[in-house]
Design an enzyme around this catalytic site. Structure first.
Site, short mmCIF file in Angstrom:
data_model
loop_
_atom_site.label_atom_id
_atom_site.label_comp_id
_atom_site.label_asym_id
_atom_site.label_seq_id
_atom_site.Cartn_x
_atom_site.Cartn_y
_atom_site.Cartn_z
CE1 TYR A 67 -4.41 0.52 -1.40
CE2 TYR A 67 -3.04 -1.45 -1.89
CZ TYR A 67 -4.18 -0.74 -0.82
OH TYR A 67 -4.79 -0.99 -0.58
N PRO B 64 -2.45 -4.62 11.15
CG PRO B 64 -0.99 -6.28 10.42
CD PRO B 64 -1.91 -5.06 9.80
CD GLN C 28 10.29 -1.54 8.60
OE1 GLN C 28 9.56 -1.76 7.41
NE2 GLN C 28 10.36 -1.44 9.09
CE LYS D 106 7.10 3.41 13.52
NZ LYS D 106 7.26 2.48 11.36
CD1 TRP E 98 -2.25 2.39 0.60
CD2 TRP E 98 -1.37 1.91 2.94
NE1 TRP E 98 -2.68 2.91 0.87
CE2 TRP E 98 -2.67 2.98 2.24
CE3 TRP E 98 -1.76 1.57 3.58
CZ2 TRP E 98 -3.26 4.20 3.62
CZ3 TRP E 98 -2.31 2.13 5.05
CH2 TRP E 98 -3.12 3.19 4.52
CD1 TRP F 52 -8.06 -3.21 6.08
CD2 TRP F 52 -6.50 -1.83 6.73
NE1 TRP F 52 -8.82 -2.09 5.87
CE2 TRP F 52 -7.95 -0.78 6.23
CE3 TRP F 52 -5.73 -0.52 6.74
CZ2 TRP F 52 -8.48 0.10 6.16
CZ3 TRP F 52 -6.18 0.55 6.43
CH2 TRP F 52 -7.35 1.14 7.44
CD GLN G 29 -6.82 -5.76 2.29
OE1 GLN G 29 -6.35 -5.65 2.45
NE2 GLN G 29 -7.28 -6.86 1.48
CB SER H 14 -12.16 -3.70 1.75
OG SER H 14 -11.38 -3.40 2.77
#
Length: 338
Positions: free
Chosen positions: A54, A206, A290, A215, A21, A204, A176, A151
């Protein structure tokens, strides 16, 4: 990697899906894009989520290049239709015209003959639902998609769409929604209806746009290089979460995660994946490492005490309002004419 069926369908997907995305938009370079997809594949991720909207189609093109040379049957590719793909009034929504034109555009950009799941990115009140579902039936029956999904549809919209899909003999297998320990909106209505109908969830955000990684600290400036500090990388979607009361509550999860030997991100992912209705959690990444860290969440097991601790820490700032699902889609049937 672990795998799961999508709802009651026969489609099997990886429990973590790679999504492109924001993290594969114009602010990311092509080399990093390729590295992240290769890392996902090396980690056993076989499910990839994108959309025609996107990066104005560049995300689909990038994903297609990254998967080129892969055995097509060995990966599951999801894309979406709804958002504007051009300047015209028919370049958006879920009309028959836009769906038929958009699937061809997506396949061209992806360099593929079909997608595994073709999803309605939002609900379109300006188009009769029967027209939308009949267009999706054409897509499936022509072999351009194996399954369809939705979605951010409400429970009632999902129920009506599923009934039409059954009449048209096409498999509506997935929903979604946004879902995280901070965004629990689907739990009250959407997830129970999906469980009843055999529809699985590709959730999406999460990690709540990275807020649940810990952070972002209360009273501190946004870390350099983070999404919140990048005006070109969707920082505006983070604004509701970057409040000191929310960030302080997230920090209360640290001892819970430490007690399990997990990072905050791994704890947040494990919390989402524990829900029986979740088939896969969609993750983005700006660096390959990551993904390697996030995959470790698959081994975590959260007992009732841990779940209660997460509830206690985040309860006052978590959103549970079912109405938030409907507000994410247009509600005025004339929205395309304004």
């Amino acid at each position: 990697m672990k795998f799961s069926h999508v709802g009651s369908s026969g489609l099997v997907v990886s429990r973590l899906a790679y999504g492109n995305w924001l993290t594969r938009g114009p602010s990311r370079n092509a080399e990093t894009d390729q590295e992240c997809v290769r890392a996902a594949l090396d980690l056993g991720i076989t499910t990839f989520d994108t959309a025609d909207l996107y990066a104005d189609g560049a995300a689909e093109e990038s994903l297609g290049r990254a998967l080129r040379g892969m055995r097509r049957e060995g990966v599951e590719v999801l894309t979406k239709v709804f958002g504007p793909t051009g300047p015209g009034r028919n370049d958006m929504g879920l009309s028959r015209k836009h769906i038929r034109e958009s699937i061809d555009g997506s396949l061209r950009r992806l360099g593929m003959e079909y997608v595994d799941v073709y999803q309605a990115h939002r609900y379109d009140p300006s188009t009769p639902l029967a027209e939308t579902m009949e267009a999706f039936a054409d897509v499936v029956h022509s072999g351009k998609a194996h399954y369809i999904g939705v979605s951010e549809w409400t429970a009632g919209q999902i129920r009506r769409g599923h009934a039409l899909a059954r009449e048209l003999r096409i498999p509506l297998v997935s929903n979604q929604p946004q879902y995280s320990a901070l965004w629990r909106v689907p739990e009250a209505e959407v997830m129970p209806v999906c469980e009843e109908l055999g529809i699985g969830q590709f959730v999406w955000s999460p990690l709540a746009q990275g807020v649940l990684t810990g952070k972002y600290l209360p009273g501190r400036s946004r870390p350099e290089g983070s999404r919140a500090a990048d005006a070109n990388d969707g920082s505006e979607v983070l604004t509701p979460w970057l409040k000191d009361d929310v960030l302080e509550r997230v920090q209360r999860l640290r001892p819970v995660a430490d007690g399990l030997g997990l990072t905050l991100a791994q704890l947040a992912l494990a919390w989402v994946l524990r829900h029986p209705g979740v088939s896969s959690a969609v993750l983005g990444a700006s660096r390959p490492e990551q993904l390697a860290d996030n995959v470790k969440a698959l081994e975590a097991r959260l007992d009732d005490g841990v779940v209660a601790a997460v509830e206690e820490a985040l309860g006052p700032v978590a959103n549970r309002d079912p109405a938030a699902t409907e507000s994410s889609s247009p509600t005025d049937p004339e929205w395309r004419l304004s």
